[in-house]
Design an enzyme around this catalytic site. Structure first.
Site, PDB file in Angstrom:
ATOM      1  N   PHE A   1       0.822  -1.208   0.000  1.00 41.91           N
ATOM      2  CA  PHE A   1       0.000   0.000   0.000  1.00 41.91           C
ATOM      3  C   PHE A   1       0.857   1.260   0.000  1.00 41.91           C
ATOM      4  O   PHE A   1       0.369   2.338  -0.306  1.00 41.91           O
ATOM      5  CB  PHE A   1      -0.918  -0.017   1.238  1.00 41.91           C
ATOM      6  CG  PHE A   1      -1.901   1.128   1.247  1.00 41.91           C
ATOM      7  CD1 PHE A   1      -2.790   1.307   0.199  1.00 41.91           C
ATOM      8  CD2 PHE A   1      -1.931   2.030   2.299  1.00 41.91           C
ATOM      9  CE1 PHE A   1      -3.695   2.363   0.192  1.00 41.91           C
ATOM     10  CE2 PHE A   1      -2.831   3.090   2.301  1.00 41.91           C
ATOM     11  CZ  PHE A   1      -3.714   3.252   1.243  1.00 41.91           C
ATOM     12  N   CYS A   2       2.150   1.143   0.359  1.00 51.56           N
ATOM     13  CA  CYS A   2       2.898   2.370   0.635  1.00 51.56           C
ATOM     14  C   CYS A   2       3.867   2.794  -0.468  1.00 51.56           C
ATOM     15  O   CYS A   2       3.736   3.887  -1.014  1.00 51.56           O
ATOM     16  CB  CYS A   2       3.638   2.204   1.954  1.00 51.56           C
ATOM     17  SG  CYS A   2       2.495   1.772   3.277  1.00 51.56           S
ATOM     18  N   LEU A   3       4.845   1.959  -0.773  1.00 53.77           N
ATOM     19  CA  LEU A   3       5.878   2.400  -1.717  1.00 53.77           C
ATOM     20  C   LEU A   3       5.293   2.818  -3.074  1.00 53.77           C
ATOM     21  O   LEU A   3       5.626   3.902  -3.586  1.00 53.77           O
ATOM     22  CB  LEU A   3       6.949   1.310  -1.877  1.00 53.77           C
ATOM     23  CG  LEU A   3       8.204   1.422  -0.986  1.00 53.77           C
ATOM     24  CD1 LEU A   3       7.899   1.784   0.440  1.00 53.77           C
ATOM     25  CD2 LEU A   3       9.065   0.189  -1.069  1.00 53.77           C
TER      26      LEU A   3
ATOM     27  N   LYS B   1       2.262   3.909  -3.897  1.00 54.96           N
ATOM     28  CA  LYS B   1       1.430   5.123  -3.844  1.00 54.96           C
ATOM     29  C   LYS B   1       2.256   6.346  -3.446  1.00 54.96           C
ATOM     30  O   LYS B   1       2.014   7.442  -3.939  1.00 54.96           O
ATOM     31  CB  LYS B   1       0.252   4.864  -2.903  1.00 54.96           C
ATOM     32  CG  LYS B   1       0.143   5.736  -1.699  1.00 54.96           C
ATOM     33  CD  LYS B   1      -0.987   5.361  -0.794  1.00 54.96           C
ATOM     34  CE  LYS B   1      -0.557   5.151   0.643  1.00 54.96           C
ATOM     35  NZ  LYS B   1       0.102   6.264   1.298  1.00 54.96           N
ATOM     36  N   ASP B   2       3.244   6.162  -2.585  1.00 55.77           N
ATOM     37  CA  ASP B   2       4.008   7.329  -2.129  1.00 55.77           C
ATOM     38  C   ASP B   2       4.946   7.853  -3.222  1.00 55.77           C
ATOM     39  O   ASP B   2       5.098   9.064  -3.383  1.00 55.77           O
ATOM     40  CB  ASP B   2       4.788   6.993  -0.851  1.00 55.77           C
ATOM     41  CG  ASP B   2       3.839   6.723   0.325  1.00 55.77           C
ATOM     42  OD1 ASP B   2       2.637   7.034   0.196  1.00 55.77           O
ATOM     43  OD2 ASP B   2       4.298   6.204   1.357  1.00 55.77           O
TER      44      ASP B   2
END
Ligand code: UGA
Length: 415
Positions: free
Chosen positions: A258-260, A262-263
């Site tokens: 979910f993080c890398l 989208k960020d």
């Protein structure tokens, strides 16, 4: 406990849940607030709503009051906003799960004469807190907003909470910053106090740098493969240099979760909106998007006509020790296989229920049965895949499972 505070945690996804459990374990009174009735019921019953073994165990030792009622925050000293920030189709982030709860909290705190610190824990693009969150509390002079980004890896999130690599406090009011910092009393981690925007950027720059390391080693791996060089040995040789560091140099099918993804996309979108040309970030993203397609190329090399064949998939989660399938590289790979007219048999020790919601049409089976197919692809490096019998099989490995090298035909994505 001396100095014990009352904390509300708003949004009980992975980040909120870990924050709630972690502070409760440190002796604070915690109330968790979420709009999802089922999640609230599970947490109230002491059941962990996500798979992460340490969290389930920890929940047996502490008490978290879970509620759908924002009014509960009124009776606390500090509120953490932990809503997710999913990406829009242009890569920018959606603030609906942060702004909505912030507005609701603003209404609840309106008129309260008790000091209250609101902490943005969600990952938000630099400038967001000052532009979109602080205004929600503009009529409450005793409320101050701080930023406290998290660096929690799924699978080891509680351990990361208890032993953070650093504690970042973004503040525009020293008393609130002090109060927030006091929650971390007793932790030995380095502390950085800074302004709100800088704290927000530290989170984005950190995740983007991790993504850059992965795409970099994947690019090197793609070159190494053509030259007959083992990229894992190259990474070992590089990692001894402390300026480079040994972590996040495992070449493979690329980063998911979910993080890398989208960020990196959000930072690139923000840079473009500011008139910059974020070439490195765009290169990182593009390499990451292309990497899983290489698995399909290798598959076609070993099984040229996929129509009517059965292809096995080992691993569906975006990484081991989680049931999270968001941005898992299994998704584009399975889409590609299905488009070629092949059947898919898949295994994952934890993530099948989540993956089934995305792909109800494929067969879910045991790991051994997955190997009984025309070719098997390794997508997630679950430890149990180190104990399978690959002899006589066709295996394409996206994660470097050494045992799989005993297969009749074995090929790694960049080795
Ligand atoms: C990431 C960061 O590591 C955390 O510090 C951060 O707090 C978190 O995002 C967040 O923003 O909340 P996480 O998404 O749990 O944590 O996953 P990572 O462990 O970073 O792995 C991300 C992806 O990179 C996985 O798909 C993994 O398989 C892949 N990866 C990782 C590689 O392909 N190679 C590596 O060498 C390392």
């Amino acid at each position: 406990m001396k100095d014990s505070k009352a904390i509300s945690v708003i949004g009980l996804g992975v980040v909120g849940l870990v924050t709630a459990i972690g502070f409760a374990m440190k002796g604070h009174r915690v109330v968790g607030i979420d709009i999802d009735a089922e999640k609230v019921r599970k947490i109230s019953d002491g059941v962990c709503p996500i798979y992460e073994s340490a969290l389930g165990e920890a929940m047996k030792t502490i008490n978290i009051e879970a509620s759908m009622d924002f009014e509960k925050a009124l009776d606390t000293d500090i509120s953490f906003l932990c809503g997710g920030t999913p990406g829009n189709s242009d890569g920018s982030i959606s603030l609906r799960y942060v702004k909505g709860p912030a507005r609701q909290l603003g209404e609840v705190l309106l008129g309260s004469t008790k000091r209250h610190t609101v902490v943005v824990r969600s990952t938000v693009v630099p400038g967001t807190t000052e532009k979109a969150i602080v205004p929600c509390f503009k009529d409450s002079p005793d409320v101050n907003v701080c930023v406290n980004p998290e660096f929690l890896r799924e699978g080891s999130a509680l351990e990361d909470f208890m032993h953070p690599t650093r504690i970042i406090i973004g503040e525009n009011n020293k008393a609130s910053g002090d109060e927030l910092l006091s929650l971390y009393n007793g932790m030995k981690s380095p502390i950085l106090r800074t302004n709100i925007k800088t704290a927000e950027m530290i989170k984005y720059a950190s995740n983007s740098f991790l993504a850059t390391k992965i795409s970099f080693i994947n690019e090197i791996g793609n070159i190494c493969k053509k030259m007959g060089i083992d990229v894992y040995e190259v990474a070992r040789g590089m990692g001894h240099d402390e300026r480079i560091g040994a972590e996040f140099l495992r070449a493979g099918i690329g980063y998911g979760g979910f993080c890398l993804p989208k960020d990196t996309a959000a930072l690139a979108a923000e840079a473009r909106a500011l008139g910059n040309n974020p070439e490195i970030l765009e290169g990182v993203i593009s390499t990451n998007n292309k990497q899983p397609l290489k698995m399909l190329e290798l598959l076609r090399k070993h099984v040229p006509n996929l129509g009517g064949k059965t292809i096995g998939i080992l691993g569906l989660a975006f990484k081991p020790e989680t049931d999270d399938v968001r941005e898992s590289k299994a998704i584009p790979i399975i889409e590609g296989i299905l488009l070629s007219g092949a059947r898919v048999k898949a295994h994952d020790p934890r993530a099948v229920p989540n993956f089934r919601k995305l792909f109800p049409q494929i067969e879910y089976t045991g790991a051994k049965e997955v190997l009984d197919s025309d070719a098997a692809l390794i997508i997630t490096e679950w430890d149990e895949y180190n104990y399978l019998n690959y002899k006589g099989k066709v295996v394409i490995d996206g994660r470097r499972i050494s045992k799989a090298m005993e297969a009749k035909y074995y090929e790694g994505i960049c080795w």
